[in-house]
Scaffold this motif. Sequence first.
Motif, PDB file in Angstrom:
ATOM      1  N   ARG A 162       0.272  -3.556  -0.732  1.00 47.61           N
ATOM      2  CA  ARG A 162       0.769  -2.321  -0.105  1.00 47.61           C
ATOM      3  C   ARG A 162       0.357  -1.129  -0.981  1.00 47.61           C
ATOM      4  N   HIS A 164       0.880   2.410  -2.568  1.00 47.65           N
ATOM      5  CA  HIS A 164       2.113   3.130  -2.893  1.00 47.65           C
ATOM      6  C   HIS A 164       1.821   4.459  -3.577  1.00 47.65           C
ATOM      7  N   MET A 187       9.292   5.356  -5.590  1.00 48.61           N
ATOM      8  CA  MET A 187       8.050   4.881  -4.993  1.00 48.61           C
ATOM      9  C   MET A 187       8.200   4.813  -3.477  1.00 48.61           C
ATOM     10  N   MET A 189       6.137   2.899  -0.374  1.00 53.68           N
ATOM     11  CA  MET A 189       5.134   1.873  -0.124  1.00 53.68           C
ATOM     12  C   MET A 189       4.804   1.788   1.355  1.00 53.68           C
TER      13      MET A 189
END
Length: 225
Positions: A162, A164, A187, A189
């Motif tokens: 993923r 991010h 974060m 994602m």
Amino acid sequence: MRSALGLLIPLFSASTALAQAPGEVAPDPEPVPPSATPTIIANPSTGIDVMRRRWAVGLNLGGMSLTADDDTTGTETQFRTGELSIRYRATPHFELELLLSGGAVSLEEGEDGELAMGGGTLAARYRFRAEHRWNWWLMGGLGMTVIERADSTEEQRDSAGRAHVAFGVGLERRFNRFAIHAEMRGMAMGPREDEMDVVPQRTIDPRTAQNLSAGQFNLGASFYF
């Protein structure tokens, strides 16, 4: 002629005595001071030249909390994490950083679960009060995170990546070459690489959720060289 000179000499002496007040002494010429040598005083707050050692290696220990953006229950998945940080200081205030992260899901019983995470982030830091022993920074970066079963194959992990975006703030106490620090990081994602075109489904499983948000707190130490 001699009588005339005899009269002028007493008159000249008297006029000189009148020009100078009684008891007054002509001042001596002031001595010329020697050339002053400039004194260089080190910064009392540090004494550290931050550009002398531009590279640093750090180790971080902490925790990360994950939530699915399309989950309305507010369920969180907790990970215990460890990180390796490699940094290069380009200017007194600006640093480039490579972060390599890994961790395992933490169950309520305190044991590790079946899920594991790993990732890498290329980030930039801006340090405030860079030449002080106490300094703080803002950071931002881009990278990739993988969340899968600990026993997953390499192919499964590759498809679970993923992208991010990371952002955070940190505080450092510098001891010449050694430093300790704390950092809070957030974060965002995106979806898994193998599910870019899949319609989002309501789920609390971080492996299959469309988008994830994460909060992370770390304590660590760095060595400058």
